[in-house]
Scaffold this motif. Structure first.
Motif, PDB file in Angstrom:
ATOM      1  N   THR A  90      35.643  53.390  35.011  1.00 18.66           N
ATOM      2  CA  THR A  90      35.641  53.049  33.591  1.00 18.66           C
ATOM      3  C   THR A  90      36.011  51.589  33.331  1.00 18.66           C
ATOM      4  N   GLY A  91      36.412  50.851  34.380  1.00 25.39           N
ATOM      5  CA  GLY A  91      36.620  49.415  34.211  1.00 25.39           C
ATOM      6  C   GLY A  91      38.062  48.965  34.121  1.00 25.39           C
ATOM      7  N   LYS A  92      39.012  49.752  34.637  1.00 26.58           N
ATOM      8  CA  LYS A  92      40.428  49.357  34.565  1.00 26.58           C
ATOM      9  C   LYS A  92      40.676  48.053  35.330  1.00 26.58           C
ATOM     10  N   SER A  93      40.215  48.001  36.578  1.00 26.52           N
ATOM     11  CA  SER A  93      40.411  46.789  37.375  1.00 26.52           C
ATOM     12  C   SER A  93      39.653  45.608  36.786  1.00 26.52           C
ATOM     13  N   THR A  94      38.478  45.878  36.249  1.00 27.56           N
ATOM     14  CA  THR A  94      37.685  44.810  35.628  1.00 27.56           C
ATOM     15  C   THR A  94      38.405  44.238  34.418  1.00 27.56           C
ATOM     16  N   LEU A  95      39.003  45.111  33.613  1.00 26.77           N
ATOM     17  CA  LEU A  95      39.754  44.651  32.451  1.00 26.77           C
ATOM     18  C   LEU A  95      40.926  43.772  32.876  1.00 26.77           C
ATOM     19  N   LEU A  96      41.638  44.184  33.907  1.00 22.71           N
ATOM     20  CA  LEU A  96      42.785  43.402  34.355  1.00 22.71           C
ATOM     21  C   LEU A  96      42.354  42.053  34.922  1.00 22.71           C
ATOM     22  N   SER A  97      41.217  42.019  35.610  1.00 24.81           N
ATOM     23  CA  SER A  97      40.737  40.731  36.118  1.00 24.81           C
ATOM     24  C   SER A  97      40.316  39.813  34.973  1.00 24.81           C
ATOM     25  N   ALA A  98      39.770  40.388  33.914  1.00 20.37           N
ATOM     26  CA  ALA A  98      39.435  39.578  32.736  1.00 20.37           C
ATOM     27  C   ALA A  98      40.704  39.061  32.063  1.00 20.37           C
ATOM     28  N   LEU A  99      41.736  39.895  32.037  1.00 15.19           N
ATOM     29  CA  LEU A  99      42.999  39.515  31.406  1.00 15.19           C
ATOM     30  C   LEU A  99      43.684  38.391  32.173  1.00 15.19           C
ATOM     31  N   THR A 100      43.600  38.434  33.508  1.00 11.75           N
ATOM     32  CA  THR A 100      44.263  37.412  34.325  1.00 11.75           C
ATOM     33  C   THR A 100      43.402  36.180  34.550  1.00 11.75           C
ATOM     34  N   GLY A 101      42.124  36.249  34.165  1.00 14.50           N
ATOM     35  CA  GLY A 101      41.246  35.094  34.328  1.00 14.50           C
ATOM     36  C   GLY A 101      40.547  35.017  35.663  1.00 14.50           C
ATOM     37  N   THR A 102      40.690  36.051  36.503  1.00 17.70           N
ATOM     38  CA  THR A 102      40.005  36.052  37.800  1.00 17.70           C
ATOM     39  C   THR A 102      38.591  36.601  37.686  1.00 17.70           C
ATOM     40  N   GLY A 103      38.267  37.220  36.560  1.00 22.47           N
ATOM     41  CA  GLY A 103      36.919  37.732  36.328  1.00 22.47           C
ATOM     42  C   GLY A 103      36.178  36.849  35.336  1.00 22.47           C
ATOM     43  N   THR A 104      34.850  36.911  35.370  1.00 30.09           N
ATOM     44  CA  THR A 104      34.007  36.089  34.490  1.00 30.09           C
ATOM     45  C   THR A 104      33.509  36.929  33.327  1.00 30.09           C
ATOM     46  N   LEU A 105      33.721  36.442  32.126  1.00 25.93           N
ATOM     47  CA  LEU A 105      33.284  37.142  30.923  1.00 25.93           C
ATOM     48  C   LEU A 105      31.832  36.792  30.601  1.00 25.93           C
ATOM     49  N   ALA A 106      31.012  37.828  30.403  1.00 21.01           N
ATOM     50  CA  ALA A 106      29.655  37.612  29.920  1.00 21.01           C
ATOM     51  C   ALA A 106      29.657  37.455  28.404  1.00 21.01           C
ATOM     52  N   ARG A 107      30.707  37.961  27.778  1.00 21.20           N
ATOM     53  CA  ARG A 107      30.891  37.814  26.333  1.00 21.20           C
ATOM     54  C   ARG A 107      32.371  37.993  26.043  1.00 21.20           C
ATOM     55  N   GLY A 108      32.835  37.366  24.975  1.00 22.68           N
ATOM     56  CA  GLY A 108      34.229  37.483  24.598  1.00 22.68           C
ATOM     57  C   GLY A 108      35.022  36.243  24.974  1.00 22.68           C
ATOM     58  N   THR A 109      36.275  36.247  24.589  1.00 26.28           N
ATOM     59  CA  THR A 109      37.140  35.093  24.851  1.00 26.28           C
ATOM     60  C   THR A 109      38.485  35.551  25.416  1.00 26.28           C
ATOM     61  N   ARG A 110      39.075  34.659  26.210  1.00 25.23           N
ATOM     62  CA  ARG A 110      40.421  34.867  26.738  1.00 25.23           C
ATOM     63  C   ARG A 110      41.239  33.629  26.435  1.00 25.23           C
ATOM     64  N   THR A 111      42.413  33.845  25.849  1.00 28.66           N
ATOM     65  CA  THR A 111      43.286  32.728  25.507  1.00 28.66           C
ATOM     66  C   THR A 111      44.642  32.952  26.166  1.00 28.66           C
ATOM     67  N   LEU A 112      45.030  31.997  27.016  1.00 26.44           N
ATOM     68  CA  LEU A 112      46.319  32.061  27.698  1.00 26.44           C
ATOM     69  C   LEU A 112      47.226  30.987  27.130  1.00 26.44           C
ATOM     70  N   ARG A 113      48.412  31.393  26.734  1.00 21.12           N
ATOM     71  CA  ARG A 113      49.363  30.446  26.179  1.00 21.12           C
ATOM     72  C   ARG A 113      49.718  29.385  27.229  1.00 21.12           C
ATOM     73  N   PRO A 114      49.716  28.106  26.887  1.00 16.16           N
ATOM     74  CA  PRO A 114      50.069  27.062  27.858  1.00 16.16           C
ATOM     75  C   PRO A 114      51.465  27.298  28.441  1.00 16.16           C
ATOM     76  N   GLY A 115      51.559  27.177  29.750  1.00 12.48           N
ATOM     77  CA  GLY A 115      52.842  27.325  30.425  1.00 12.48           C
ATOM     78  C   GLY A 115      53.185  28.728  30.855  1.00 12.48           C
ATOM     79  N   VAL A 116      52.341  29.715  30.502  1.00 12.22           N
ATOM     80  CA  VAL A 116      52.627  31.098  30.900  1.00 12.22           C
ATOM     81  C   VAL A 116      52.432  31.249  32.407  1.00 12.22           C
TER      82      VAL A 116
END
Length: 541
Positions: A383-409
């Motif tokens: 169902t995409g649990k690992s894929t979601l986590l890779s998108a959250l950490t920035g190790t996965g590539t998004l075909a659509r959508g955005t990821r914003t990480l606070r500077p210094g995190v």
């Protein structure tokens, strides 16, 4: 079926792993094997299966044995259909043997008992129904059913499920399973539990899954050494009975260790005072009674030596108790941050596989993790649990959508499959190399490095060894240590209980609940999900 192991021992060239293993397994027994990572659980299964030669002790086994290991490698070109064909060939051969025996049976002089035994075995294996049972097992375990799929194109989990399905259909007299729930979702675990509960032969089950131990284990064998250095059999069924028994044993061990340390310190203090007397107050004035001075010197030396002998004779061989997890005090935020701003935010993520297949699609979804936030991600396999986590950490590539990480995190991640060991580099060297990498990227504060030896995850001896020589579970512990190295503000853990010992899992769960850092966990572990039931949940099912 009967298996008897007496005083088994085994050592790899670098280190010993098993000593003093005594166990018996008979029909209907389901033995859960637990122990710290590196204690020899997988090695024990290989010894029982006969895939490793004995180095010490005796092993007697009557009946067939089937082993499903954690890491499955297959020859190039082998397919799912090849595994299924191997399973069906044995069952069909048995059915053919029965048919031939029945057709050739002499009703006047034939051995009716032998024919009955053959018939009983065919009925037990349900050989005539093998095709349907294979398809059912593959389906219920969520395994690949396409017989043309090459095994070397499947993930570790997919290969494991195919192999497990085939082994369950074969119904061996002795079933040996190494961490079978690592790659199963709830429906797969339910099917496995049902199969194990009704298994007519014996089962030896290495697992960290506390719920599975509660559901199926008739006894638990702990490979962690006790005070006498030998494994312990806890004969009551279930995990709770094992945990209660072990807690009592550890309490006695710690009490005796502390008492022995205190007594040893007292005896050494008395010995030192005796030696001090050789040069202090007992001496008569110089020039007087010099023969008496020499005599008293000998008396004090002998008295001190007798104390040393007493210390050595009375000392109990109580080794230090096992390591305990010392989870670091992680930060929630850095100075000057606004607590209302999320650490990371993900909007409408869509991820596509290289072959064009859809891996994750959550249109209109906003996922924001605030400081000290919590999130539990659940859902069936695929169902995409690992894929979601890779998108959250920035190790996965998004075909659509955005990821914003606070500077210094600072992010600490543990992936489901873990890191690939780097050659012959030791655990200490791996930790140092990661620290330098993080420092170069500006993601490490030199004043807040978490010492790896202080975490209670690996001993100094284990950290000195090449990572490739560590067990899968020890490598998993190193992955967790690396995630904690730079005191992260956010921990993202994908199936964190996989390959870890039950003791560590028991200690890790409350640590994750208490830490000030934000935590995101994706897990199929039923007991961990129950423990974290108060967290916000994202169900991808």
């Amino acid at each position: 079926m009967q298996l008897v192991a007496s005083d088994l021992s085994y050592a790899y060239p670098e280190h010993p792993v098993l000593r003093g293993v005594d166990l018996r397994v008979s029909d209907g027994m389901r033995l859960g094997v637990v122990g710290e990572n590196g204690s020899g659980k997988s090695t024990l299964l290989h010894l029982l299966a006969g895939t490793l030669p004995l180095q010490g002790g005796r092993l007697q086994r009557h009946g067939s044995a089937a082993l499903v290991t954690q890491e499955l490698t297959e020859a190039a070109g082998r397919t799912v259909g090849d595994l299924v064909a191997d399973t069906l060939a044995d069952l069909r051969a048995l059915a053919t043997d029965l048919q031939r025996a029945a057709e050739a049976f002499d009703h006047d002089r034939g051995d009716l008992r032998a024919l009955g035994e053959l018939l009983g075995r065919v009925e037990h294996l349900a050989a005539w129904d093998a095709d349907r049972r294979v398809d059912e097992a593959l389906t219920r375990l969520g395994a690949v059913r396409d017989h043309a799929r090459r095994l070397d194109t499947l993930s570790v989990g997919q290969r494991y499920r195919v192999r497990l399905a085939c082994r369950l259909v074969e119904r061996a007299d002795l079933l040996l399973l190494d961490e079978p729930t690592n790659h199963l979702d709830d429906s797969g675990v339910d099917y496995l539990t049902e199969q194990l509960r009704t298994w007519r032969g014996g089962v030896v089950l290495v697992t960290h899954d506390r719920q599975l131990l509660d559901d199926v284990a008739t006894a638990v064998y702990d490979l962690d050494p006790s005070m006498d250095g030998r494994p312990v059999l806890y004969g009551q069924p279930g995990y709770h009975a094992y945990r209660f028994g072990k807690a009592q044993m550890l309490a006695r061990w710690q009490q005796r260790y502390r008492a022995e340390q205190e007594r040893a310190a007292t005896l050494w203090f008395r010995r030192d005072r005796s030696y001090e007397g050789l040069s202090d107050e007992w001496r008569p004035p110089k020039g007087s009674q010099k023969h008496r001075r020499g005599t008293r010197a000998r008396i004090h030396v002998k008295a001190a030596d007798r104390l040393v002998e007493q210390l050595e004779a009375e000392a109990l061989d109580v080794p230090p108790p096992p390591l305990e997890l010392a989870f670091p005090d992680l930060p929630a935020m850095s100075p000057g941050w606004d607590p209302g701003d999320p650490l990371v935010e993900l909007r409408s993520p869509r991820v596509v596989a290289p072959d064009g297949g859809l891996m994750l699609d959550l249109p209109g979804t906003r996922l924001a993790v605030p400081p000290s936030g919590r999130l539990l991600v659940v859902g069936p396999n695929g169902t995409g649990k690992s894929t979601l986590l890779s998108a959250l950490t920035g190790t996965g590539t998004l075909a659509r959508g955005t990821r914003t990480l606070r500077p210094g995190v600072r992010l600490g991640t543990v992936a489901q499959e873990g890191r690939v060991p780097d050659g012959a580099r030791s655990g200490f060297d791996t930790y140092a190399a990661e620290a330098l990498t993080l420092l170069d990227r500006g993601e490490l504060d030199p004043d807040h490095v978490v010492p790896v030896a202080a975490l209670g995850l690996l001993t100094e001896d284990e950290l000195d060894r090449p990572v490739t020589e560590l067990s899968v579970g020890q490598q998993r512990r190193l992955d967790l240590a690396l995630a904690l190295l730079h005191a992260p503000h956010l921990l993202v853990l994908d199936e964190p209980t996989n390959h870890l010992s039950v003791d560590l899992v028991d200690a890790l769960t409350p640590a994750l609940q208490r830490t000030p850092a934000a935590v995101v966990v994706a897990t199929h572990d039923r007991r961990m999900r129950a423990d974290l039931a108060g967290w916000p949940v994202l169900d991808l099912g």
